[in-house]
Scaffold this motif. Structure first.
Motif, short mmCIF file in Angstrom:
data_model
loop_
_atom_site.label_atom_id
_atom_site.label_comp_id
_atom_site.label_asym_id
_atom_site.label_seq_id
_atom_site.Cartn_x
_atom_site.Cartn_y
_atom_site.Cartn_z
N PRO A 1 0.82 -1.21 0.00
CA PRO A 1 0.00 0.00 0.00
C PRO A 1 0.86 1.26 0.00
CG PRO A 1 0.10 -0.92 2.21
CD PRO A 1 0.81 -1.89 1.31
N GLN B 1 5.33 -3.57 3.49
CA GLN B 1 4.49 -2.69 4.31
C GLN B 1 5.37 -1.94 5.29
OE1 GLN B 1 0.35 -3.04 5.31
NE2 GLN B 1 0.93 -3.68 7.36
N TYR C 1 -23.66 -6.94 7.38
CA TYR C 1 -23.29 -6.24 8.62
C TYR C 1 -23.49 -7.15 9.83
CZ TYR C 1 -23.25 -2.91 12.45
OH TYR C 1 -22.97 -2.28 13.63
N PRO D 1 -13.84 -9.18 5.36
CA PRO D 1 -14.78 -9.07 4.26
C PRO D 1 -14.05 -9.18 2.91
CG PRO D 1 -14.89 -7.13 5.71
CD PRO D 1 -13.73 -7.94 6.15
N GLY E 1 -15.58 -8.78 -0.66
CA GLY E 1 -16.71 -8.60 -1.57
C GLY E 1 -17.97 -9.17 -0.97
N GLU F 1 -3.88 -11.42 -1.06
CA GLU F 1 -4.36 -10.46 -0.06
C GLU F 1 -4.51 -11.10 1.32
OE1 GLU F 1 -7.48 -8.31 -1.96
OE2 GLU F 1 -7.23 -6.60 -0.61
N MET G 1 -2.37 -9.92 4.61
CA MET G 1 -2.98 -9.50 5.88
C MET G 1 -2.48 -10.36 7.04
SD MET G 1 -6.79 -8.24 4.89
CE MET G 1 -7.31 -9.67 4.01
N LEU H 1 -2.48 7.39 5.84
CA LEU H 1 -3.60 7.48 4.90
C LEU H 1 -4.87 6.78 5.39
CD1 LEU H 1 -4.42 8.33 1.95
CD2 LEU H 1 -3.70 6.06 1.25
N GLY I 1 -8.64 3.59 -2.58
CA GLY I 1 -7.47 3.40 -3.44
C GLY I 1 -6.17 3.60 -2.68
N VAL J 1 -4.94 2.12 -0.16
CA VAL J 1 -4.96 1.80 1.26
C VAL J 1 -4.58 0.33 1.47
CG1 VAL J 1 -6.43 1.75 3.32
CG2 VAL J 1 -6.77 3.50 1.60
N ASP J 2 -3.92 0.03 2.59
CA ASP J 2 -3.52 -1.36 2.83
C ASP J 2 -4.77 -2.23 3.03
OD1 ASP J 2 -3.89 -2.20 5.83
OD2 ASP J 2 -3.25 -0.11 5.85
N PRO J 3 -4.63 -3.54 2.76
CA PRO J 3 -5.82 -4.40 2.75
C PRO J 3 -6.57 -4.49 4.08
CG PRO J 3 -3.88 -5.61 1.96
CD PRO J 3 -3.41 -4.24 2.34
N ILE J 4 -5.86 -4.40 5.19
CA ILE J 4 -6.55 -4.49 6.48
C ILE J 4 -7.38 -3.23 6.72
CG2 ILE J 4 -6.26 -4.63 8.99
CD1 ILE J 4 -3.85 -6.45 8.51
N ARG K 1 -8.44 -1.17 4.51
CA ARG K 1 -9.53 -1.11 3.55
C ARG K 1 -10.75 -1.86 4.06
NH1 ARG K 1 -8.29 -3.93 -1.55
NH2 ARG K 1 -7.01 -2.16 -2.08
N ARG K 2 -10.50 -3.00 4.71
CA ARG K 2 -11.62 -3.79 5.22
C ARG K 2 -12.28 -3.11 6.41
NH1 ARG K 2 -8.70 -6.79 2.17
NH2 ARG K 2 -9.87 -8.20 0.85
N GLU L 1 -16.16 -2.02 6.64
CA GLU L 1 -17.02 -2.33 7.79
C GLU L 1 -17.75 -1.07 8.25
OE1 GLU L 1 -15.39 -4.82 10.90
OE2 GLU L 1 -14.18 -5.90 9.42
N TYR M 1 -20.58 -0.65 5.78
CA TYR M 1 -21.68 -1.57 6.09
C TYR M 1 -22.50 -1.06 7.26
CZ TYR M 1 -19.61 -5.27 3.16
OH TYR M 1 -19.12 -6.01 2.12
N LYS M 2 -21.81 -0.52 8.26
CA LYS M 2 -22.50 -0.03 9.46
C LYS M 2 -23.40 1.16 9.10
CE LYS M 2 -21.71 1.43 14.19
NZ LYS M 2 -20.73 1.96 15.13
N HIS N 1 -26.33 -0.07 7.25
CA HIS N 1 -27.20 -0.78 8.18
C HIS N 1 -28.06 0.21 8.96
CE1 HIS N 1 -28.40 -4.09 10.76
NE2 HIS N 1 -28.14 -3.34 11.81
N GLU O 1 -16.85 -5.19 -5.76
CA GLU O 1 -17.30 -6.48 -5.21
C GLU O 1 -18.08 -6.32 -3.90
OE1 GLU O 1 -16.61 -9.56 -6.57
OE2 GLU O 1 -14.98 -9.15 -7.99
N TYR O 2 -17.84 -5.23 -3.19
CA TYR O 2 -18.47 -5.03 -1.87
C TYR O 2 -19.86 -4.40 -1.94
CZ TYR O 2 -13.91 -5.97 0.22
OH TYR O 2 -12.74 -6.56 0.60
N PRO P 1 -23.39 -7.83 -7.83
CA PRO P 1 -22.14 -8.39 -8.37
C PRO P 1 -22.29 -9.87 -8.69
CG PRO P 1 -21.65 -7.00 -6.48
CD PRO P 1 -23.15 -7.09 -6.57
#
Lengths: 300, 257
Positions: free
Chosen positions: A36, A204, A234, A251, A253, A292, A296, B139, B165, B167-170, B172-173, B177, B180-181, B184, B200-201, B219
């Motif tokens: 990243p 990283q 959620y 998550p 997708g 990925e 992680m 970031l 764009g 951002v590291d994968p963790i 980003r998730r 979240e 999603y919240k 919700h 995809e999300y 999707p």
């Protein structure tokens, strides 16, 4: 070795941009630095292209030391920086001519090397570089980086901000260049591009997490991963987090990648638990780890 | 009761003889995460500018949060949040100052800003960095805070422009979240992107090609329909034809209104 990096470190004020980095790139290899923003990819490129002097460690490019033989390296490598760095006020043709002249060559002399790429922007050769679309700028920058037939090509995030169609075209071009005996070091924040490289280094925060072929890296993932889906993402995430046996929950997708701490994990137990949390349409299936997932796991 | 937060019918925008957005029609439901995809030059930005009330449509209709974008652009702006990857917060202000500033811009009372700030500090665990300059933060932090700031005035819809764009994968998730919240809790999330992993999300995605919406579904269904493994393949199959800005020599400037 085309590129050899040994124990390179570099810091700016209080940021350790690179911490004791070592790796080698073989002649003709397509090697990817995957990580990243803030991983240290650009700093590494700047050191290898002799634009920045490392605080510690050694590096050679085509067996020339990056600090003592910087002039010779500059003549034999091509560099496409992450930020568009051509002359915006010159036309496409003028930029290419300028770079050829700087390197003491002509467009004609190495035209066969850039032909595939340049024909796509040749209809716009009279247009100023600043007026090109993102995909066209990228093709022009690559042409300029190749015009002196470099032995090693450095590409710093060439596909960032580029749409999927242009991205695919770009990787197809790289594969063709590789066949012309050019060693390529390319960086990207897109994990899905990792699979297109011969070998990759996952980076990283200034460190290399792992170096291997993409296929070997995913094999190292220590757990079985399950794709879990339900009627409500959620609530599914909240429920999985509250499940005391979880090892990791990410998550992905439309699914959640779930792995469990127990060796005798049974998907029926998890399904029953999720049903007790009023979730429906629950589906749990084994899936293969991706780059990925591995990234992680290593970055945790 | 109509549950649609965005209703677009035959929305069109032309610049001279170039049609940037060509009669697009779609609806977005309350609490939905809607992905708005397209290649460079496909017309996404032009379409989104109309939806957020900063560009007048040439023809067609669009209602956002119950307001007509043509006649009630100012009301639209009050009812939406916006976050872009390129610009989100002021680097030279602290986290606290950014919250106060944007709270003020959105017309929140001092008391409400104070409440919201405490809530945010608590939810995101910002206690140690609330007085730091935003420019000094990683970031991932900036983006999480920027997203929360775009929700300060409890908008009905939040527009996100390529939010994760680089951002590291963790992180980003963690960001997804948060999305999603928000969804919700009833906030509609409209994501413009050409990062297919972001697509995809989403609950549903639309894909624009040369000014038109060529596909719109979940999707999962799009992947089935195009017999593709992922959204990237779906996109490649649909968007093969290059954008108009690439095929003809005339430069089209869609930045001008």
């Amino acid at each position: 070795m085309s590129i050899s990096v040994s124990n390179i470190s570099k810091s700016y004020k209080n940021v350790n941009a690179l911490q004791n980095i070592s790796f080698d790139v073989k002649p003709g290899e397509l090697f990817g630095l995957i990580g990243p923003d803030g991983a240290g990819k650009t700093t590494l490129f700047r050191i290898l292209t002799t634009l920045l002097v490392p605080d510690a460690g050694h590096a050679t490019v085509t067996d020339l030391d990056v600090v003592t033989h910087y002039k010779a390296i500059r003549n034999s490598v091509g560099y496409m920086p992450g930020k568009f760095s051509l002359y915006q006020d010159l036309t496409v043709e003028e930029n290419l001519h300028f770079f050829a002249t700087i390197f003491g060559t002509t467009i004609e002399e190495n035209y066969d090397l850039i032909k595939d790429i340049y024909v796509q922007i040749e209809p716009f050769k009279k247009r100023r570089a600043g007026k090109l679309s993102g995909g066209m700028k990228q093709k022009l920058a690559l042409s300029c980086a190749l015009i002196h037939k470099p032995n090693v090509l450095f590409l710093d995030e060439p596909t960032t901000g580029v749409d999927p169609v242009s991205r695919k075209e770009f990787w197809d071009m790289l594969k063709r260049l590789q066949q012309k005996d050019i060693t390529i070091l390319v960086s990207t924040p897109y994990m899905d591009e990792a699979a297109l490289c011969d070998r990759i280094a996952l980076m990283q925060n200034g460190k290399i997490l792992e170096i291997d072929t993409p296929a070997a890296i995913v094999k190292h993932y220590p757990k079985t991963i399950y794709n879990v889906s339900s009627n409500n993402m959620y609530q599914l995430l909240e429920s999985l987090k509250a499940y005391k046996h979880h090892y990791s929950i990410y998550p992905f997708g439309e699914f959640v990648h779930y792995s469990d701490k127990r060796t005798d994990f049974n998907t029926e137990d998890l399904k029953a638990y999720l049903e007790s949390r009023n979730l429906s349409n629950i589906n749990i299936e084994k899936t293969a780890a991706t780059i990925e997932d591995t990234f992680m796991e290593l970055a945790k | 009761m109509n549950n649609n937060v965005i209703e677009v019918k035959n929305l069109t925008k032309t610049f001279g003889d170039f049609t940037a957005v060509n009669a697009i029609t779609f609806e977005v439901k309350k609490g939905e995460i809607f992905g708005f995809l397209g290649a460079n030059g496909a017309g996404k930005t032009t379409a989104m500018k109309m939806l957020i009330g900063i560009s007048k449509p040439t023809s067609g209709k669009a209602q956002v949060a119950g307001f007509d974008v043509f006649t009630h652009a100012e009301d639209v702006k009050q009812s939406i949040g916006y976050m872009s990857q390129k610009f989100a917060l002021y680097d030279d202000l602290t986290v606290k100052e950014n919250i106060t500033f944007f709270g003020g811009i959105y017309g929140l009372s001092r008391k409400r800003i104070e409440e919201k700030r405490c809530e945010l500090v608590e939810d995101l665990g910002l206690k140690d960095i609330v007085n730091q300059l935003v420019g000094a933060l990683p970031l991932g932090w900036k983006q999480k805070i920027a997203f929360s700031v775009s929700l300060l005035h409890d908008p009905k819809i939040v527009f996100l422009d390529e939010p994760t764009g680089g951002v590291d994968p963790i992180t980003r998730r963690q960001f997804w979240e948060m999305i999603y919240k928000a969804a919700h809790q009833g906030t509609t999330v409209f994501v413009t992107t050409h990062y297919m992993d972001e697509a995809e999300y989403c609950d549903r995605v639309s894909i624009m090609v040369n000014g038109k919406i060529e596909a719109l579904d979940t999707p999962k269904k799009l992947k089935e329909q195009f017999r593709a493994e992922n959204m990237n393949d779906v996109f490649l199959k649909l968007a093969r034809s290059p954008s108009p800005t690439l095929t003809n020599g005339n430069e089209v400037n869609t930045d001008k209104n």
